[in-house]
Design a protein around this motif. Structure first.
Motif, PDB file in Angstrom:
ATOM      1  N   ARG A  24       1.743  14.005   1.997  1.00 62.13           N
ATOM      2  CA  ARG A  24       1.377  12.720   2.581  1.00 62.13           C
ATOM      3  C   ARG A  24       0.572  12.890   3.856  1.00 62.13           C
ATOM      4  O   ARG A  24       0.656  12.103   4.791  1.00 62.13           O
ATOM      5  N   LEU A  39       3.586   2.889   1.255  1.00 62.83           N
ATOM      6  CA  LEU A  39       2.485   3.144   0.322  1.00 62.83           C
ATOM      7  C   LEU A  39       1.121   2.691   0.832  1.00 62.83           C
ATOM      8  O   LEU A  39       0.129   2.833   0.126  1.00 62.83           O
ATOM      9  N   HIS A  55     -10.199   4.874  -1.149  1.00 65.25           N
ATOM     10  CA  HIS A  55      -9.368   5.274  -2.288  1.00 65.25           C
ATOM     11  C   HIS A  55      -9.201   4.152  -3.321  1.00 65.25           C
ATOM     12  O   HIS A  55      -9.244   2.968  -2.991  1.00 65.25           O
ATOM     13  N   ALA A  57      -6.434   4.368  -5.891  1.00 67.43           N
ATOM     14  CA  ALA A  57      -5.301   4.970  -6.593  1.00 67.43           C
ATOM     15  C   ALA A  57      -4.775   4.031  -7.681  1.00 67.43           C
ATOM     16  O   ALA A  57      -4.319   4.484  -8.726  1.00 67.43           O
ATOM     17  N   ASP A  58      -4.814   2.745  -7.439  1.00 65.54           N
ATOM     18  CA  ASP A  58      -4.385   1.715  -8.390  1.00 65.54           C
ATOM     19  C   ASP A  58      -3.017   2.042  -8.992  1.00 65.54           C
ATOM     20  O   ASP A  58      -2.063   2.259  -8.269  1.00 65.54           O
ATOM     21  N   ASP A  59      -2.916   2.075 -10.324  1.00 60.24           N
ATOM     22  CA  ASP A  59      -1.629   2.292 -10.994  1.00 60.24           C
ATOM     23  C   ASP A  59      -1.355   3.750 -11.332  1.00 60.24           C
ATOM     24  O   ASP A  59      -0.309   4.057 -11.886  1.00 60.24           O
ATOM     25  N   PRO A  61      -0.458   6.472  -9.551  1.00 63.09           N
ATOM     26  CA  PRO A  61       0.785   7.041  -9.044  1.00 63.09           C
ATOM     27  C   PRO A  61       2.028   6.507  -9.757  1.00 63.09           C
ATOM     28  O   PRO A  61       2.973   7.256 -10.021  1.00 63.09           O
ATOM     29  N   LEU A 107       6.860   8.571  -5.627  1.00 67.28           N
ATOM     30  CA  LEU A 107       5.746   7.617  -5.631  1.00 67.28           C
ATOM     31  C   LEU A 107       4.756   7.814  -4.477  1.00 67.28           C
ATOM     32  O   LEU A 107       3.549   7.951  -4.723  1.00 67.28           O
ATOM     33  N   PRO A 108       5.179   7.870  -3.214  1.00 62.25           N
ATOM     34  CA  PRO A 108       4.180   8.062  -2.150  1.00 62.25           C
ATOM     35  C   PRO A 108       3.522   9.445  -2.191  1.00 62.25           C
ATOM     36  O   PRO A 108       2.356   9.602  -1.839  1.00 62.25           O
ATOM     37  N   LYS A 111       0.895   9.314  -4.907  1.00 66.07           N
ATOM     38  CA  LYS A 111      -0.241   8.510  -4.449  1.00 66.07           C
ATOM     39  C   LYS A 111      -1.081   9.320  -3.478  1.00 66.07           C
ATOM     40  O   LYS A 111      -2.310   9.302  -3.544  1.00 66.07           O
TER      41      LYS A 111
END
Length: 129
Positions: A24, A39, A55, A57-59, A61, A107-108, A111
């Motif tokens: 991250r 996020l 960025h 990233a959308d869906d 991640p 999740l993060p 992403k």
């Protein structure tokens, strides 16, 4: 003389950027935090001022998180049911806690990795210096 596509990306190697994203951190310097919240990607790195607002990233991640968590829990569920035979409610509660915890953890980080890949490959506006 023709230039190879690998030569174009030498100044932004993908693998180190991916590791920084998984931590991250800013894909450019690896020092600044990439996220302002859980996020929300920061517009700029607080250390090196690299633009990160490009960025998309959308869906991605979320799909990767589901893919990884489902495979891990599928194996754990099979192993627990075949070898341990716990009470179904105990199994359901434990797997629910593991699923939610693992999803919130991954999740993060995923992403961050996807944003870092986009930065390294100069996708979606990251190509400008």
């Amino acid at each position: 003389m023709p230039t190879s596509s690998a030569h174009l990306h030498d100044d932004r190697p993908t693998k180190p950027a991916m590791w920084r994203g998984l931590r991250r951190r800013c894909p450019n310097c690896g020092e600044g935090m990439m996220f302002q919240g859980y996020l929300k990607v920061a517009d700029n790195c607080p250390v090196c001022e690299e633009d990160l607002h490009h960025h998309r990233a959308d869906d991605g991640p979320a799909y990767l998180t589901i893919l990884i968590v489902a495979h891990i829990l599928g194996f754990v569920m099979h192993f627990a049911f075949v070898h341990l035979r716990p009470d179904p409610m105990v199994l359901a509660v434990v797997l629910t806690i593991v699923c939610v915890s693992l999803s919130l953890y991954l999740l993060p980080r995923l992403k961050g990795m996807i944003v870092a890949i986009q930065w390294a490959r100069r996708m979606h506006g990251f190509g400008a210096n």
